[in-house]
Scaffold this motif. Sequence first.
Motif, PDB file in Angstrom:
ATOM      1  N   ASN A   1       6.706   5.497   7.643  1.00 28.25           N
ATOM      2  CA  ASN A   1       5.883   6.147   6.796  1.00 28.25           C
ATOM      3  C   ASN A   1       6.372   6.002   5.391  1.00 28.25           C
ATOM      4  OD1 ASN A   1       3.672   6.798   8.540  1.00 28.25           O
ATOM      5  ND2 ASN A   1       4.644   8.731   9.054  1.00 28.25           N
ATOM      6  N   ASN A   2       7.623   5.361   5.241  1.00 25.64           N
ATOM      7  CA  ASN A   2       8.348   5.368   3.947  1.00 25.64           C
ATOM      8  C   ASN A   2       7.789   4.155   3.159  1.00 25.64           C
ATOM      9  OD1 ASN A   2      10.318   5.726   1.821  1.00 25.64           O
ATOM     10  ND2 ASN A   2      11.577   4.302   2.645  1.00 25.64           N
ATOM     11  N   THR A   3       6.537   4.597   2.706  1.00 21.79           N
ATOM     12  CA  THR A   3       5.753   3.740   1.739  1.00 21.79           C
ATOM     13  C   THR A   3       5.322   4.145   0.388  1.00 21.79           C
ATOM     14  OG1 THR A   3       3.648   4.020   2.766  1.00 21.79           O
ATOM     15  CG2 THR A   3       4.830   2.319   3.857  1.00 21.79           C
ATOM     16  N   SER A   4       4.801   3.537  -0.241  1.00 23.32           N
ATOM     17  CA  SER A   4       4.274   4.074  -1.668  1.00 23.32           C
ATOM     18  C   SER A   4       3.042   4.700  -1.484  1.00 23.32           C
ATOM     19  CB  SER A   4       4.271   2.871  -2.716  1.00 23.32           C
ATOM     20  OG  SER A   4       3.325   1.841  -2.030  1.00 23.32           O
ATOM     21  N   VAL A   5       2.376   4.723  -0.225  1.00 26.14           N
ATOM     22  CA  VAL A   5       1.291   5.533  -0.175  1.00 26.14           C
ATOM     23  C   VAL A   5       1.378   6.982   0.115  1.00 26.14           C
ATOM     24  CG1 VAL A   5      -0.722   5.753   1.562  1.00 26.14           C
ATOM     25  CG2 VAL A   5      -0.080   3.425   0.787  1.00 26.14           C
TER      26      VAL A   5
ATOM     27  N   ASN B   1      12.154   2.956  -3.426  1.00 25.69           N
ATOM     28  CA  ASN B   1      11.495   3.324  -4.576  1.00 25.69           C
ATOM     29  C   ASN B   1      10.701   4.647  -4.666  1.00 25.69           C
ATOM     30  OD1 ASN B   1      12.285   1.219  -6.029  1.00 25.69           O
ATOM     31  ND2 ASN B   1      10.940  -0.354  -5.598  1.00 25.69           N
ATOM     32  N   PRO B   2       9.887   4.798  -3.203  1.00 28.01           N
ATOM     33  CA  PRO B   2       9.129   5.944  -3.199  1.00 28.01           C
ATOM     34  C   PRO B   2      10.121   7.363  -3.672  1.00 28.01           C
ATOM     35  CG  PRO B   2       8.530   4.756  -1.513  1.00 28.01           C
ATOM     36  CD  PRO B   2       9.753   4.173  -2.002  1.00 28.01           C
ATOM     37  N   ALA B   3      11.179   7.288  -3.159  1.00 25.91           N
ATOM     38  CA  ALA B   3      12.103   8.514  -3.395  1.00 25.91           C
ATOM     39  C   ALA B   3      12.601   8.704  -4.788  1.00 25.91           C
ATOM     40  CB  ALA B   3      13.230   8.370  -2.403  1.00 25.91           C
ATOM     41  N   LYS B   4      12.785   7.509  -5.365  1.00 22.56           N
ATOM     42  CA  LYS B   4      13.079   7.294  -6.671  1.00 22.56           C
ATOM     43  C   LYS B   4      11.864   8.111  -7.589  1.00 22.56           C
ATOM     44  CE  LYS B   4      16.000   3.256  -6.664  1.00 22.56           C
ATOM     45  NZ  LYS B   4      17.270   3.838  -7.796  1.00 22.56           N
TER      46      LYS B   4
END
Length: 842
Positions: free
Chosen positions: A41-45, A183-186
Amino acid sequence: MGALLLLNPAAGNIAMAAPAEASIELPEAPAWGHFVDSYKNNTSVNMDVYSNPAIGVLSGFLDLWKPGSSWDNGTKLNSEVLDYNIQYVADLAESRTEEEEIAAYYDDRRNQTYGAADGLGSLADVYREKSGTYTTITSIPDDATTVKYSDGNGANKGGNSDSELGKMVDLIGTLRGNYASTNPAKNYYSYMRPWRWLDESVIVPTLVPARSSTPATDGGFPSGHTNASYLASLALAYAVPERFQELLTRASEMGNSRIVAGMHSPLDVMGGRVMATALAAATLADPDNAELKKAAYDQAHDILLKETGTAEDRFSDYEKNKEEFTERLTYGFAPIASTTKPMVVPKGAEVLLETRQPYLSAEQRREVLATTGLPSGYPVLDDPEGWGRLNLFAAADGYGAFNDDVTVTMDAYKGGFHAADSWRNDISGTGKLTKEGTGTLTLLGSNTYSGGTELNAGTLEGGSATAFGSGDVLNNGGTLTENVTGKWIIGGSFTQAAEGTLELNVASSDDVLEARGEVHANGTLEVNFTDDYKPGKGTITLISHDGNERTGQFVDVEINGLPSSYKARVVYQSDKILLKVTSSSDSSSDSDSDSDDSDSDSNSDSGSDSSNDTDNNGTEGPQAPETGVNPFQSNAVSRDEVLKAVNDAIAATNGGDQSFSDIGDHWGGDFIAKAVKLGIITGYENDTFRPNASVTRAEFAAMIARAFALEPQPASADFNDTGSNWAAGYIGALADKEIINGYADGSFKPNKPVSRAEMVAIIARVLNLDALATGEPASFTDVSGDYWAANAIEQASSAGLVQGTTDSSYAPNRPTTRAEAVTLIIRALESDSSIKALIERL
């Protein structure tokens, strides 16, 4: 690994523990779910802390920082921590060296997989060649301060799936794959890079062109380079666990380079490590990757590790690696919350040690992680599942505590860490360690665990003074090995069964095993002289223990590493086990004894307080032969003086007899009567002689001195325990003639019983046994050719001075009785025909 002795657990063990395996409970699933279940689930969505596990695992950052609506309007919630975080970068920019700036440039510009390979040490270049991993950044261009250079214009240089090591390449690629982006976390945390908090002066000059011009998409927390570096390194560590800690250290170095570069802060780097640790575990635990990770491990061991590399190994210093890795876990931040929260171990985290500790069960690997984790309370690291508190470097060194009983089974035939491993941690706890299987486990820490240690098979090696903690040590059937410089301590009792082997590696006279409880000796003792240590003649303490706290003896003794001109044997005393070393050409010392020290104290020359021993053989035995030679050694005894003393003694007796109530038809009665008449010894006040009582060393010295006309001398300066003894003058007289000598510690031990072997060794320095040994010597079943007094016993038997027992043994280590002592002395006197003729007149 060298040759390994395969041993089976011995039948009839003294004790056998079968502890139940402890259970490390899983933490409750956080809002985003257990990371290993939800990592995809670590995605930009998924862009919030509830749906994205990568954002969630770093949610401790929200205690310090509240993200704003834009990249530049977040709020500091803990200024003290966040200011320290940025100031750390500024301070490092002021102190960094040119060498560190060069390394930071390469770690920034090269692909992280290429950089991680440095952790393979000498095989780094072999791996790169065989995997197709390469870089185009081979030097720093002169215009690097103004021009941005990229590794192959952004092309992936992480290796070729079709190469010899393609499965290793694919494993790294899978860990660094679709679900590993920072990138999602950033974007969620929107925390600026340090050079935006400060200015561009903190950036390494050659990396200024690499800075981003789009701050909205260029957050600092967490560090993407650090995440990628750890993922590549952990993939390599899974495939090559022999370099586990070295690869981890390289990953931490690459993360630290981001701070040196001025591109990231310590919290950025810590976040990148935490995220990578969780991602690596999730990917390796994923059943879809089971076949790939096995294939990568097999390629590493079938191909890579069979090569000989020539690359520089910058990570060969274990202590340096440990220090640097540990410091970079927390970067000097002080705890901001409770430091006593129990350690939790994330679901699936044990897979990270799967190849490093393959002999442990999955549950045991969870115990290792639980007992080696960081304290709670550090910024960012207190995530709900425990990923931030994992210390994989320490975990690779085994348990940090035995909180329950631990059984370790290592099967050497499986090779690798199954065959041999070392635990370097300082192990605490109340649990017990039980070692099973044919492999070798070495404990190197300053251990304090108190539950005891049991060895049932294989080898268990102690490499520190307190390797086995403070409890009892039981060796049922393996090899217990000491490999310590100086004192080696067993905190409780030591018990060895018949099937066990105790191996002592002695590199100096200070190498001593100190047992602080009882010693129950059995089985085999192996003594190896190492590090070119060649002891001189004398005694070496192998095992020390409290007085009278030993039972049994070692059945077999092996001594290795002594020069061929030396021989050695084990000597048992009341408070220690010694090794007596002599030259094979020397006559052995009369101080050698296999019997325990006696605490009895005689205050007169007439007897001993020791308890009765068994009779010799119940018969008088052969008389000494008549010879035409002088039987006395010219440097010890004067024949004329002995003749005169015998004459004087005969004249003084006037033919009278002294009878004793306990002699009767004792086999030694005639010899006792002669000895009394010659003034060699007297009886007790109650008209007893106590013929079967043992003789002390002081008493025997007095008997010899009187029999052979040696006048008392001042107490010998050679001994530190005879000055006030009643027999000091006699002892001094014999020491002056070199008829007796003492122990390596400067003592004579006057109250110790003299053994039958010592008795013969002393008389051999008075008589010329070479001339007297004309008969056929007895063949004693308990005196081997390499026994320290074998030659003297054989000659005395040939000369008719001694004989054995009814079972053809000599009992050399049994205390000498009063009857035996005077019998030997009278036979020695009668070996001279003139003296014999005088004695016959009694």
